[in-house]
Design a protein around this motif. Structure first.
Motif, short mmCIF file in Angstrom:
data_model
loop_
_atom_site.label_atom_id
_atom_site.label_comp_id
_atom_site.label_asym_id
_atom_site.label_seq_id
_atom_site.Cartn_x
_atom_site.Cartn_y
_atom_site.Cartn_z
N GLU A 100 -19.91 33.38 -27.05
CA GLU A 100 -19.47 34.21 -28.19
C GLU A 100 -19.37 35.68 -27.77
O GLU A 100 -18.42 36.38 -28.10
N ARG A 101 -20.38 36.12 -27.05
CA ARG A 101 -20.42 37.51 -26.60
C ARG A 101 -19.29 37.81 -25.61
O ARG A 101 -18.66 38.87 -25.65
N ILE A 102 -19.00 36.86 -24.73
CA ILE A 102 -17.95 37.07 -23.73
C ILE A 102 -16.59 37.23 -24.43
O ILE A 102 -15.83 38.16 -24.14
N ILE A 103 -16.28 36.32 -25.37
CA ILE A 103 -14.99 36.40 -26.06
C ILE A 103 -14.93 37.63 -26.96
O ILE A 103 -13.89 38.30 -27.08
N SER A 104 -16.06 37.97 -27.55
CA SER A 104 -16.12 39.18 -28.37
C SER A 104 -15.82 40.43 -27.52
O SER A 104 -15.09 41.33 -27.95
N ASP A 105 -16.32 40.49 -26.30
CA ASP A 105 -16.01 41.61 -25.41
C ASP A 105 -14.55 41.56 -24.94
O ASP A 105 -13.91 42.61 -24.76
N GLN A 106 -14.03 40.35 -24.75
CA GLN A 106 -12.63 40.20 -24.34
C GLN A 106 -11.70 40.80 -25.40
O GLN A 106 -10.79 41.57 -25.08
N THR A 107 -11.93 40.45 -26.68
CA THR A 107 -11.05 40.96 -27.74
C THR A 107 -11.38 42.41 -28.09
O THR A 107 -10.50 43.16 -28.51
#
Lengths: 360, 360
Positions: A282-289
């Protein structure tokens, strides 16, 4: 360290690549990727400046093209008609494209779990793709093909892994040369998404070239961004024996290795660098967007781990940081898609449109 | 026509773009894409030389970034805080990324049928995406938003379509400037995948600039590559009234328009150009992989229609042809995947590996 402007792509740096001067380059005009100033990232990290080196702008949309360009050119120089690669991703796509450009055969040893997009890319470039049941089977078969058939290896084939063939790793030196040319100086930190550390090590070698030649006097700290954490564990253990950590699936699949390589540990120690993990999808995708919304750069999830690595680093206010955006989110948009709001269907009126915008 | 090397991306050509000299560029370092010499394509077409202008090397991996860079910069120049675009694809992704870079709002009017990858891209860049039930509803709503709210239009919003706003179309002029710089001459033919003909027309205007300024004395013939055929039908009818042809789904969805625009017909007539259609999906994907296998370039299906257009053109032996590779196949790998052989799972032995390679 100087370039030759009449040579294509990264072969502008061919004096510094492990090739004979007479070998014709196999190039798709890789490299010379932009270094984008991202003020929002500098603010987040509280540093003087932060940049993304946008490696999605390469021929197969990842930094692996730099390795493939040098390694396939070397294979042609050696008179080989077949290259072989163990891969489930960007690495195989890049090697397949360069083998196509060189008109030599590319054999890809993959797993049945290979993502469809990656398989399609490799097959589109005409590679012969076969699956093995186990990762270790691939490496054993590749060792046989290299020693008995004389095929040229394009990726790791040792168990435990050591990284790719050194002449391929040297292709990444060009990232360091370009960063120096674009920035007019050496950054204090370079964050690299890392699995077997070909990129981390190659980029470091490039900075070493710059210092050895007297072009610069400083070197950056190299920072490994990893989903699972074997580099952090090995640095913490303080031994030369690389640690193996627990494995689990990650959206950052292209760097989700539970095992570190010695070349990576060596690079981190020599440069005074560090390693940070981010196991939370979740954190990785949140940082991606987070980065895409603020800067217009949609990086692969593995590169978004670098944002989190920067958060954990604790930079100084005068630091100048480069994050290597190794590939595009477009190679796995589904990981992002499942975390996006559904698109509402609206009535064709301004009030309905504005109501939906206010609510979003 | 001259560049300013201190300006980012296509703003190196800003003297020739419709912008005030004081407006800061909204750039992601778009443009300056490679022009790849493809001997296999020259042989297939029996021409002196054939090139692919690889526009997948742009920030959102399509040539639309050139339009978006100029159009979003213009919106900022005009003091707007919102841009609006009707799109189901590359166009919306590009505008969304540049709006993110400029920190202004991007409203995307799309259809429920929007491909998931495209929707994800647009939403990742932070655009507000809403769906309408009918294409004509989108345009009607966009007209209202432009006239009543002062939002700046980034795409066509007329019915029947006329193309995008002229200041966006001028972004494509930079493709002509780059081709001239890279080739040292003007090609005899430029093949452009075409729907509403923003690209075809913008590129043509760039070549006209080169002639008007005395840089060159010749102009190329512009060739439209289309899946459905409205340009060919209109040229054949010989009227100024653009023809509407029968619509059907196509793998070349990004150019699958059943209606031509006047700007496109005008460009084709002024340049002495022609238009060719390729409605056969199998043939389009076959040409896509034909090129990928031989050259290492995996283009979107719409651009692969250009290969077929070249086949139908009947070139002369001295012709020099450029095909504009408008975007990457990576935006819709499924269309390619369904036509690929399954990947066999093999035993980890050299004999089994070689047996599978011989059979493939």
């Amino acid at each position: 360290v100087r370039g030759e402007p009449d040579q294509p792509g990264i072969f502008t740096w061919r004096h510094h690549l492990p090739l004979l001067s007479t070998t014709p380059p196999v190039s798709l005009f890789e490299g010379d990727t932009p270094l984008l100033d991202i003020p929002e990232l500098a603010e987040r990290w509280r540093v003087s400046a932060a940049y993304v080196k946008d490696e999605s702008r390469n021929p197969t949309w990842s930094y692996k093209d730099r390795l493939a360009a040098v390694a396939v050119t070397k294979a042609v120089e050696l008179g080989s008609d077949t290259v072989v690669v163990s891969t489930t991703g960007n690495h195989g796509a890049a090697v397949a494209a360069y083998a196509a450009r060189a008109h030599i055969r590319c054999v890809v040893l993959t797993l049945a779990s290979v993502p469809e997009t990656m398989r399609t890319l490799m097959q589109s470039y005409g590679a012969s793709v076969v699956a093995l049941r186990e990762s270790t089977e691939r490496w054993a078969l590749m060792r046989q093909a290299v020693s008995e058939l004389g095929w040229i290896p394009m990726s790791n084939f040792q168990d435990p892994p050591v990284g790719s063939v050194p002449f391929g790793v040297d292709g990444y030196k060009t990232i360091a040369y370009e960063i120096h040319r674009q920035l007019g100086r050496i950054p204090t930190h370079v964050i690299v998404p890392t699995a077997y550390a070909d990129g981390l090590t190659g980029i470091w070698r490039g900075f070493e070239d710059l210092r050895r030649s007297g072009t610069v006097s400083e070197l950056p700290a190299m920072v490994a961004a990893e989903p699972l954490g074997p580099y952090g564990a090995t640095l913490a253990a303080g031994t030369d024996r690389t640690q193996i950590v627990e494995s689990h699936p990650s959206v950052a699949f292209s760097t989700a290795s539970p095992v570190a390589t010695f070349q990576g540990i060596h690079t981190l120690r020599m440069s005074g660098g560090r390693a940070f993990s981010q196991p939370d999808d979740e954190r990785i995708i949140s940082d991606q967007t987070w980065l895409a919304e603020r800067s217009g750069i949609y990086m692969e999830a593995a590169a978004a781990v670098g944002v989190s690595a920067g958060d954990q680093m604790g930079f100084g206010a005068d630091d100048v940081v480069v994050l290597v955006g190794t590939s595009t989110g477009l190679k796995d948009p589904t990981s992002t898609a499942v975390r996006m709001a559904p698109v509402p269907t609206i009535e064709p009126t301004l009030p309905d449109l504005l109501a939906h915008l206010d609510g979003s």
